[in-house]
Design a protein around this motif. Structure first.
Motif, PDB file in Angstrom:
ATOM      1  N   VAL A  86       0.785  -1.431   0.244  1.00 51.68           N
ATOM      2  CA  VAL A  86       0.088   0.323  -0.249  1.00 51.68           C
ATOM      3  C   VAL A  86       0.895   1.230  -0.081  1.00 51.68           C
ATOM      4  O   VAL A  86       0.580   2.004  -0.835  1.00 51.68           O
ATOM      5  CB  VAL A  86      -1.389   0.290   1.190  1.00 51.68           C
ATOM      6  CG1 VAL A  86      -1.757   1.283   1.384  1.00 51.68           C
ATOM      7  CG2 VAL A  86      -1.719  -0.844   0.894  1.00 51.68           C
ATOM      8  N   LEU A  87       1.957   1.269   0.938  1.00 46.60           N
ATOM      9  CA  LEU A  87       2.430   2.087   0.710  1.00 46.60           C
ATOM     10  C   LEU A  87       3.875   2.769  -0.361  1.00 46.60           C
ATOM     11  O   LEU A  87       3.400   3.110  -1.112  1.00 46.60           O
ATOM     12  CB  LEU A  87       3.735   2.418   1.191  1.00 46.60           C
ATOM     13  CG  LEU A  87       3.078   2.280   3.397  1.00 46.60           C
ATOM     14  CD1 LEU A  87       4.449   1.905   4.738  1.00 46.60           C
ATOM     15  CD2 LEU A  87       2.785   3.708   3.206  1.00 46.60           C
ATOM     16  N   GLN A  88       4.010   1.532  -1.250  1.00 47.46           N
ATOM     17  CA  GLN A  88       4.524   1.700  -2.402  1.00 47.46           C
ATOM     18  C   GLN A  88       3.591   1.659  -4.043  1.00 47.46           C
ATOM     19  O   GLN A  88       3.787   3.026  -4.254  1.00 47.46           O
ATOM     20  CB  GLN A  88       5.115   0.553  -2.905  1.00 47.46           C
ATOM     21  CG  GLN A  88       5.775   0.605  -4.230  1.00 47.46           C
ATOM     22  CD  GLN A  88       7.247   1.338  -3.730  1.00 47.46           C
ATOM     23  OE1 GLN A  88       7.762   1.243  -3.281  1.00 47.46           O
ATOM     24  NE2 GLN A  88       7.268   1.537  -5.464  1.00 47.46           N
ATOM     25  N   GLY A  89       2.346   2.005  -3.391  1.00 50.42           N
ATOM     26  CA  GLY A  89       0.962   2.258  -4.231  1.00 50.42           C
ATOM     27  C   GLY A  89       1.168   3.717  -4.316  1.00 50.42           C
ATOM     28  O   GLY A  89       1.130   5.138  -5.067  1.00 50.42           O
ATOM     29  N   PHE A  90       1.264   4.369  -3.100  1.00 52.43           N
ATOM     30  CA  PHE A  90       1.217   6.085  -2.798  1.00 52.43           C
ATOM     31  C   PHE A  90       2.501   6.282  -3.461  1.00 52.43           C
ATOM     32  O   PHE A  90       1.728   7.593  -4.387  1.00 52.43           O
ATOM     33  CB  PHE A  90       1.241   6.169  -1.548  1.00 52.43           C
ATOM     34  CG  PHE A  90       0.144   5.332  -0.874  1.00 52.43           C
ATOM     35  CD1 PHE A  90      -0.824   6.708  -0.867  1.00 52.43           C
ATOM     36  CD2 PHE A  90      -0.308   4.751   0.388  1.00 52.43           C
ATOM     37  CE1 PHE A  90      -2.399   7.046  -0.055  1.00 52.43           C
ATOM     38  CE2 PHE A  90      -1.575   4.738   1.068  1.00 52.43           C
ATOM     39  CZ  PHE A  90      -2.196   6.058   0.861  1.00 52.43           C
ATOM     40  N   LYS A  91       3.633   5.981  -3.699  1.00 49.74           N
ATOM     41  CA  LYS A  91       3.999   6.259  -3.448  1.00 49.74           C
ATOM     42  C   LYS A  91       4.933   6.182  -5.483  1.00 49.74           C
ATOM     43  O   LYS A  91       4.745   7.376  -6.371  1.00 49.74           O
ATOM     44  CB  LYS A  91       6.310   5.176  -2.825  1.00 49.74           C
ATOM     45  CG  LYS A  91       7.213   6.443  -4.098  1.00 49.74           C
ATOM     46  CD  LYS A  91       8.470   5.063  -3.147  1.00 49.74           C
ATOM     47  CE  LYS A  91       9.446   5.954  -3.744  1.00 49.74           C
ATOM     48  NZ  LYS A  91      10.833   4.734  -3.036  1.00 49.74           N
ATOM     49  N   LEU A  92       3.650   5.274  -6.150  1.00 53.16           N
ATOM     50  CA  LEU A  92       3.941   5.056  -7.319  1.00 53.16           C
ATOM     51  C   LEU A  92       2.682   5.855  -8.485  1.00 53.16           C
ATOM     52  O   LEU A  92       3.546   6.357  -9.140  1.00 53.16           O
ATOM     53  CB  LEU A  92       4.089   3.689  -8.411  1.00 53.16           C
ATOM     54  CG  LEU A  92       4.735   2.952  -7.626  1.00 53.16           C
ATOM     55  CD1 LEU A  92       4.912   0.950  -8.035  1.00 53.16           C
ATOM     56  CD2 LEU A  92       6.489   3.679  -7.907  1.00 53.16           C
ATOM     57  N   ARG A  93       1.934   6.413  -7.418  1.00 49.83           N
ATOM     58  CA  ARG A  93       0.682   6.895  -8.173  1.00 49.83           C
ATOM     59  C   ARG A  93       0.522   8.456  -7.765  1.00 49.83           C
ATOM     60  O   ARG A  93       0.228   9.046  -8.268  1.00 49.83           O
ATOM     61  CB  ARG A  93      -0.531   6.430  -6.861  1.00 49.83           C
ATOM     62  CG  ARG A  93      -2.111   7.479  -7.773  1.00 49.83           C
ATOM     63  CD  ARG A  93      -2.209   6.395  -9.004  1.00 49.83           C
ATOM     64  NE  ARG A  93      -3.463   7.033  -9.647  1.00 49.83           N
ATOM     65  CZ  ARG A  93      -3.399   7.815 -10.602  1.00 49.83           C
ATOM     66  NH1 ARG A  93      -2.566   8.237 -11.383  1.00 49.83           N
ATOM     67  NH2 ARG A  93      -4.473   8.449 -10.868  1.00 49.83           N
ATOM     68  N   LYS A  94       1.729   8.843  -6.686  1.00 51.74           N
ATOM     69  CA  LYS A  94       1.418   9.971  -6.525  1.00 51.74           C
ATOM     70  C   LYS A  94       2.540  11.026  -7.829  1.00 51.74           C
ATOM     71  O   LYS A  94       1.731  12.268  -8.565  1.00 51.74           O
ATOM     72  CB  LYS A  94       2.280  11.001  -5.246  1.00 51.74           C
ATOM     73  CG  LYS A  94       2.003  10.368  -4.111  1.00 51.74           C
ATOM     74  CD  LYS A  94       2.371  10.885  -2.957  1.00 51.74           C
ATOM     75  CE  LYS A  94       2.020  10.705  -1.630  1.00 51.74           C
ATOM     76  NZ  LYS A  94       2.465  11.215  -0.560  1.00 51.74           N
ATOM     77  N   PRO A  95       3.523  10.654  -8.643  1.00 53.88           N
ATOM     78  CA  PRO A  95       3.540  11.352  -9.693  1.00 53.88           C
ATOM     79  C   PRO A  95       3.057  11.460 -10.903  1.00 53.88           C
ATOM     80  O   PRO A  95       3.290  12.598 -11.739  1.00 53.88           O
ATOM     81  CB  PRO A  95       4.795  10.318  -9.810  1.00 53.88           C
ATOM     82  CG  PRO A  95       5.209   9.722  -8.884  1.00 53.88           C
ATOM     83  CD  PRO A  95       3.963   9.595  -7.857  1.00 53.88           C
ATOM     84  N   MET A  96       2.258  10.562 -11.158  1.00 56.88           N
ATOM     85  CA  MET A  96       1.533  10.416 -11.701  1.00 56.88           C
ATOM     86  C   MET A  96      -0.049  11.176 -11.803  1.00 56.88           C
ATOM     87  O   MET A  96      -0.810  11.668 -12.837  1.00 56.88           O
ATOM     88  CB  MET A  96       0.242   8.853 -12.083  1.00 56.88           C
ATOM     89  CG  MET A  96       1.504   8.187 -12.467  1.00 56.88           C
ATOM     90  SD  MET A  96       0.447   6.062 -12.450  1.00 56.88           S
ATOM     91  CE  MET A  96       1.324   5.089 -11.781  1.00 56.88           C
ATOM     92  N   MET A  97      -0.026  11.503 -10.781  1.00 58.91           N
ATOM     93  CA  MET A  97      -1.300  12.680 -10.892  1.00 58.91           C
ATOM     94  C   MET A  97      -1.234  14.744 -10.416  1.00 58.91           C
ATOM     95  O   MET A  97      -1.396  14.952 -10.511  1.00 58.91           O
ATOM     96  CB  MET A  97      -2.180  12.416  -8.790  1.00 58.91           C
ATOM     97  CG  MET A  97      -2.069  11.119  -9.411  1.00 58.91           C
ATOM     98  SD  MET A  97      -2.986  10.625  -7.627  1.00 58.91           S
ATOM     99  CE  MET A  97      -4.716  10.959  -7.784  1.00 58.91           C
ATOM    100  N   GLY A  98       1.038  15.148 -10.493  1.00 59.94           N
ATOM    101  CA  GLY A  98       0.883  15.650 -10.884  1.00 59.94           C
ATOM    102  C   GLY A  98       1.447  15.876  -8.644  1.00 59.94           C
ATOM    103  O   GLY A  98       1.396  15.136  -8.043  1.00 59.94           O
ATOM    104  N   SER A  99       1.504  17.228  -8.479  1.00 60.99           N
ATOM    105  CA  SER A  99       1.716  17.057  -6.770  1.00 60.99           C
ATOM    106  C   SER A  99       0.059  17.491  -6.139  1.00 60.99           C
ATOM    107  O   SER A  99      -0.198  18.205  -6.074  1.00 60.99           O
ATOM    108  CB  SER A  99       2.264  19.083  -7.098  1.00 60.99           C
ATOM    109  OG  SER A  99       1.615  19.635  -6.944  1.00 60.99           O
ATOM    110  N   VAL A 100       0.569  16.047  -5.373  1.00 59.68           N
ATOM    111  CA  VAL A 100      -0.549  16.261  -4.433  1.00 59.68           C
ATOM    112  C   VAL A 100       0.165  16.454  -2.653  1.00 59.68           C
ATOM    113  O   VAL A 100       1.547  15.773  -2.760  1.00 59.68           O
ATOM    114  CB  VAL A 100      -0.613  14.565  -4.682  1.00 59.68           C
ATOM    115  CG1 VAL A 100      -1.565  13.710  -3.231  1.00 59.68           C
ATOM    116  CG2 VAL A 100      -0.868  13.518  -5.607  1.00 59.68           C
ATOM    117  N   GLY A 101      -0.329  16.644  -1.762  1.00 54.85           N
ATOM    118  CA  GLY A 101       0.207  17.250  -0.822  1.00 54.85           C
ATOM    119  C   GLY A 101      -0.474  15.637   0.309  1.00 54.85           C
ATOM    120  O   GLY A 101      -0.523  14.617  -0.347  1.00 54.85           O
TER     121      GLY A 101
END
Length: 179
Positions: free
Chosen positions: A164-179
């Motif tokens: 789950v933590l790795q999923g957050f890490k991978l998905r954030k760059p795909m969405m642009g800047s996320v807080g």
């Protein structure tokens, strides 16, 4: 693994959240949390991606709109972790790019996809899951629900938490800047 960007969260102005399901009391890993998942059925599944789409529908019933990439443990290709209760170990296979998890004897090949879903309502099958929640990265790291100090977030295994933590890490760059 389903992730969404949620505005106006009490924990953060914008926050990326993962959909987690709590296993039924009568099932294996009772009342522990996991992402929507399941096993392949050679009689109906034409691909591993098809397994992910089918299992997401069967367990939630959300429809996958797009699958982005597979998610590992975030350890690198050769690292191993202790899995937690009932899970002896988990490691990444560098050639196949899948997680190998040893659960009470057999070794399972675990493939996790990041998915976008169509709008819809989560509806659980009570024999499999009792609850669902959208959870942020901080909550996963602390294993604690935001704003609920007495409600802990226990995963089916340490490998699940790491995925789950790795999923957050991978998905954030795909969405642009996320807080």
């Amino acid at each position: 693994m389903v992730l969404r960007l949620k505005p106006d969260s009490p924990c953060n102005a914008w926050r990326l959240e993962a959909l987690l399901l709590q296993r039924a009391q009568s099932d294996s890993f009772p009342l522990k949390w996991e992402i929507p998942a399941g096993t392949a059925d050679a009689s109906i599944d034409r691909s591993i991606a098809g397994v992910g789409v089918r299992e997401l529908w069967e367990e939630t019933p959300l429809r996958a709109r797009k699958l982005y990439c597979t998610v590992g443990l975030g350890l690198g290709d050769t690292s191993t972790t202790s899995g937690g209760e009932g899970v002896e170990s988990a490691k990444m296979d560098s050639e196949l790019k899948i997680c190998l998890s040893c659960v009470s004897g057999p070794t399972w090949a675990v493939v996790t996809f990041i998915a976008d879903v169509e709008c819809g309502e989560v509806v659980l099958r009570p024999e499999e899951h009792t609850s669902w929640a959208w959870i942020g990265q901080d909550e996963v790291m602390k294993e604690q629900f935001c704003g609920k100090p007495n409600k802990t977030l226990e995963f089916v295994s340490e490998a699940m938490k790491m995925t789950v933590l790795q999923g957050f890490k991978l998905r954030k760059p795909m969405m642009g800047s996320v807080g």
